[in-house]
Scaffold this motif. Structure first.
Motif: not given
Length: 335
Positions: A57, A59-60, A62, A68, A71-72, A85, A87, A123
């Motif tokens: 998945r 990590r965006y 904000k 991006i 990620y995890s 999860w 990172g 995602a």
């Protein structure tokens, strides 16, 4: 002196022992490293990572779904359990998204539209966007020859690199570790000598303060070797794999020498132990390697390499196959 693990890692280790399995952070790090090393672009990395069976998945940034910043990953949980999860940066410093982007052909700072689409599909647990990427292609046989030559040249040229050029040594270790990680994923149902070798080399790939180091010297790249191992069509061991492995081991030996000459005895001993105690018996099961290119005298590429530095102690032959030689001046980058 034994290592003191943080409480969260101690708990994870206890769970792994109870379940009679490898720690998730170890298996995930190997899969991420294999996928990243085998990929030329970020989108390809996302697809390859998902192909290993991991959950992935993004990590965006904000208020965005196309920027991006991390990620995890997680192993697929048993039914009724929730995924745990990790990172990328918690697995290893060189597995942070920013560090991985430095090695890919697309933008080193931001995901391309293609990559963003693959991250979004991951995602939402949807099918990959591209189904015709290089991860679905079968590389031609000539590529085994090309990367065996690259690995031969890398092992030879590393011996001229100053031992305090940490960035260059880390990059070489990262590429060799990625190759063994990819081969382990393809060949080992449970972690074995290939996984152990990848894990030991990954230690050298870590730079505690990357920004304080200069850029690595440009050397023949072996990043594509991970792609070859990931693309192997079967679990059968081949002569081409033996020839390439021979040169990867010689590169590992150059790293061992660097540690020894730098006074990092513990690192040198650990690397020597994993190669002689675990990889050597595995090598004995491999077919005789094919000869690559024209032989040259004094190449330093013999498989019967003495795992002892030139200023070191007891010799320990890493035997199990005949030697092979390779020509120099290979391409410096992946095709």
């Amino acid at each position: 002196m034994s290592a003191v693990w943080p409480p969260v890692v101690q708990a994870e280790k206890a769970t792994a022992v109870r379940d009679d399995r490898e720690m998730h952070r170890s298996s995930l790090a190997r899969k991420v490293r294999a996928s990243a090393s085998a990929s030329a672009t970020e989108g390809e990395f996302v697809r390859r990572a998902r192909d290993t069976g991991m959950l992935v998945r993004p990590r965006y940034a904000k208020n965005t779904t196309d920027v991006i910043v991390g990620y995890s990953v997680a192993e697929r949980p048993k039914q009724g359990e929730r995924p745990i999860w990790f990172g990328g940066g918690t697995l290893a410093s060189d597995l942070k998204l920013g560090a991985l982007r430095e090695e890919w052909m697309d933008s080193p700072h931001l995901a391309t539209a293609e990559a963003a689409a693959e991250w979004n599909a991951a995602a939402r647990n949807r099918r990959t966007v591209s189904r015709t990427g290089p991860e679905n292609a079968t590389p031609p046989a000539e590529m085994w020859v090309e990367y065996t030559r690259n690995a031969t040249a890398l092992a030879d040229q590393l011996r001229a690199i100053p031992r305090d050029d940490h960035a260059t040594w880390a990059k070489a270790a990262r590429e060799v570790s990625g190759a063994f990680a990819a081969w382990s994923h393809r060949l080992e149902p449970t972690p074995g000598p290939l996984a152990a070798t990848a894990a030991e080399l990954f230690r050298t790939a870590q730079l505690r303060t990357p920004r304080e180091h200069s850029k690595p010297v440009v050397l023949p790249s072996i990043a594509g070797t991970a792609m070859l191992f990931m693309a192997a069509s079967s679990k059968n061991k081949t002569a081409a794999q033996s020839a390439l492995m021979l040169q990867l081991v010689n590169t590992a030996f150059a790293i061992h020498e660097m540690h020894q000459q730098s006074g990092r005895t513990r690192e040198a001993q650990r690397l020597r132990a994993v190669v002689t105690d675990q990889l050597k018996p595995f090598a004995a099961t491999m077919p005789r390697p094919v000869s690559v290119g024209a032989p040259k005298t004094g190449s330093g590429s013999e498989f019967r390499r003495t795992w002892t530095p030139r200023h070191g102690a007891h010799p320990s032959r890493f035997s199990g196959a005949e030697h092979t030689n390779a020509t120099q001046n290979p391409p410096a980058h992946r095709p």
